[in-house]
Design an enzyme around this catalytic site. Sequence first.
Site, PDB file in Angstrom:
ATOM      1  N   ARG A   1       5.088   1.774  10.234  1.00  0.00           N
ATOM      2  CA  ARG A   1       5.046   3.004   9.448  1.00  0.00           C
ATOM      3  C   ARG A   1       6.062   3.971  10.032  1.00  0.00           C
ATOM      4  O   ARG A   1       5.766   4.748  10.945  1.00  0.00           O
ATOM      5  CB  ARG A   1       3.632   3.581   9.428  1.00  0.00           C
ATOM      6  CG  ARG A   1       2.647   2.637   8.745  1.00  0.00           C
ATOM      7  CD  ARG A   1       1.254   3.194   8.613  1.00  0.00           C
ATOM      8  NE  ARG A   1       0.352   2.219   8.010  1.00  0.00           N
ATOM      9  CZ  ARG A   1      -0.964   2.385   7.891  1.00  0.00           C
ATOM     10  NH1 ARG A   1      -1.529   3.497   8.350  1.00  0.00           N
ATOM     11  NH2 ARG A   1      -1.713   1.452   7.334  1.00  0.00           N
TER      12      ARG A   1
ATOM     13  N   SER B   1     -10.855   2.706   7.745  1.00  0.00           N
ATOM     14  CA  SER B   1     -10.822   3.212   6.386  1.00  0.00           C
ATOM     15  C   SER B   1     -11.254   2.056   5.493  1.00  0.00           C
ATOM     16  O   SER B   1     -10.731   0.946   5.609  1.00  0.00           O
ATOM     17  CB  SER B   1      -9.401   3.666   6.037  1.00  0.00           C
ATOM     18  OG  SER B   1      -9.269   3.901   4.661  1.00  0.00           O
TER      19      SER B   1
ATOM     20  N   GLU C   1     -11.263   8.168  14.148  1.00  0.00           N
ATOM     21  CA  GLU C   1     -11.375   7.219  13.040  1.00  0.00           C
ATOM     22  C   GLU C   1     -11.057   5.804  13.510  1.00  0.00           C
ATOM     23  O   GLU C   1     -10.016   5.564  14.116  1.00  0.00           O
ATOM     24  CB  GLU C   1     -10.415   7.604  11.908  1.00  0.00           C
ATOM     25  CG  GLU C   1     -10.464   6.645  10.722  1.00  0.00           C
ATOM     26  CD  GLU C   1      -9.350   6.892   9.719  1.00  0.00           C
ATOM     27  OE1 GLU C   1      -8.914   5.921   9.079  1.00  0.00           O
ATOM     28  OE2 GLU C   1      -8.910   8.065   9.593  1.00  0.00           O
TER      29      GLU C   1
ATOM     30  N   ASP D   1       0.853  -1.179   0.000  1.00  0.00           N
ATOM     31  CA  ASP D   1       0.000   0.000   0.000  1.00  0.00           C
ATOM     32  C   ASP D   1       0.895   1.237   0.000  1.00  0.00           C
ATOM     33  O   ASP D   1       1.760   1.379   0.858  1.00  0.00           O
ATOM     34  CB  ASP D   1      -0.889  -0.032   1.247  1.00  0.00           C
ATOM     35  CG  ASP D   1      -1.856   1.127   1.320  1.00  0.00           C
ATOM     36  OD1 ASP D   1      -1.771   2.029   0.469  1.00  0.00           O
ATOM     37  OD2 ASP D   1      -2.697   1.126   2.226  1.00  0.00           O
TER      38      ASP D   1
ATOM     39  N   GLN E   1      -4.213  -3.939  12.838  1.00  0.00           N
ATOM     40  CA  GLN E   1      -5.606  -3.807  12.454  1.00  0.00           C
ATOM     41  C   GLN E   1      -6.140  -5.129  11.911  1.00  0.00           C
ATOM     42  O   GLN E   1      -5.376  -6.029  11.567  1.00  0.00           O
ATOM     43  CB  GLN E   1      -5.792  -2.688  11.424  1.00  0.00           C
ATOM     44  CG  GLN E   1      -5.126  -2.922  10.083  1.00  0.00           C
ATOM     45  CD  GLN E   1      -5.250  -1.699   9.164  1.00  0.00           C
ATOM     46  OE1 GLN E   1      -5.199  -0.561   9.602  1.00  0.00           O
ATOM     47  NE2 GLN E   1      -5.410  -1.943   7.875  1.00  0.00           N
TER      48      GLN E   1
ATOM     49  N   ASP F   1     -14.457   6.732   5.629  1.00  0.00           N
ATOM     50  CA  ASP F   1     -13.929   6.419   6.953  1.00  0.00           C
ATOM     51  C   ASP F   1     -15.088   6.304   7.936  1.00  0.00           C
ATOM     52  O   ASP F   1     -16.006   7.137   7.907  1.00  0.00           O
ATOM     53  CB  ASP F   1     -12.981   7.528   7.448  1.00  0.00           C
ATOM     54  CG  ASP F   1     -11.664   7.561   6.704  1.00  0.00           C
ATOM     55  OD1 ASP F   1     -11.321   6.561   6.040  1.00  0.00           O
ATOM     56  OD2 ASP F   1     -10.972   8.600   6.776  1.00  0.00           O
TER      57      ASP F   1
END
Length: 336
Positions: A111, A253, A250, A57, A126, A237
């Site tokens: 990340r 997504s 949030e 991604d 997630q 979202d």
Amino acid sequence: MNTCYIPQGYRTPLTGYDMQRAIEFVKSSFQENLKFALNLRRVSAPLFVDRNSGLNDNLNGVERPVSFDIPAVAGAAGEVVHSLAKWKRLALKRYGFYPGNGLYTDMNAIRRDEQLDNLHSVYVDQWDWEKVINREDRNTEFLKYTVRSIVGAVCDTCDALRRAFPQLNGKLERDVTFITTQELEDLYPELTPGERETAFMRTHKTVFLMQIGKTLRSGGRHDGRAPDYDDWELNGDILMWNDVLGRAFEISSMGIRVDAESLDRQLTLAGCEDRRELPFHKMLLNNDLPLTMGGGIGQSRLCMLMIGCCHIGEVQVSLWDQETIAACEKAGVMLL
């Protein structure tokens, strides 16, 4: 710049031992609720992919993946995944899934370029899910139906958590308000995208914010979205109100994925013509992959929200800057 906000008078809602019990409860319960809500089957997933596969991604296109060489595999270079948005779609084809059912998996990522704050960590965990759909399901009503199913699974888990831990009193709103990014900008043209979300959610506690990635009439975008997984007309979202932090929060997504037509259009709009030559993108443009919808649902985010924590470091193990560590220590907030 990293930021850390501890609300006035905040206290971690559970002891260290009970926190671990509650985290386990949320994770084990929610994945079962999600599985039955969307007709999903659990599969194993990669921690890294081949750099040249086009499967990682790209997020907003500027984040650097963690990469490494593999001496035992000549010519290969691995990249730790940012998410599994593309890999899942290929897996549905390889594993023989059919319309109406899908997969879910634990996705763990690094990340490295993330700006750290109460919600963001270098470590990402997630539930990634993906489901095969029919051509006639590529519409807003089917997207909304799926969103309501996910929100129902979240609220069922939260209700069960409160029964298991009576000292917790968080309650989530089941009714979903749907709004597009353009409608939100029209309501609050003077605010930043994040400020718009919070302003709207002071009266609408659970929101699905649609059409993320499109250019708005102002010339900007509400938020970035890679051009090669979500259809920007059919994505969004899931946001829920966070009482502890007093802001929009949030948790997911998601969206209906690009078909050949929307991929072609979005690659051009995003200036990503070079991706057309990658194996995954060639398959999509040649209609060799199933039509799907899918998304990611933050595990630590859900634990934060349901347990009532103010910082994601209370429910996951990561690395933090010294200012965050000092602020949490001063406030009696235990980072795992």
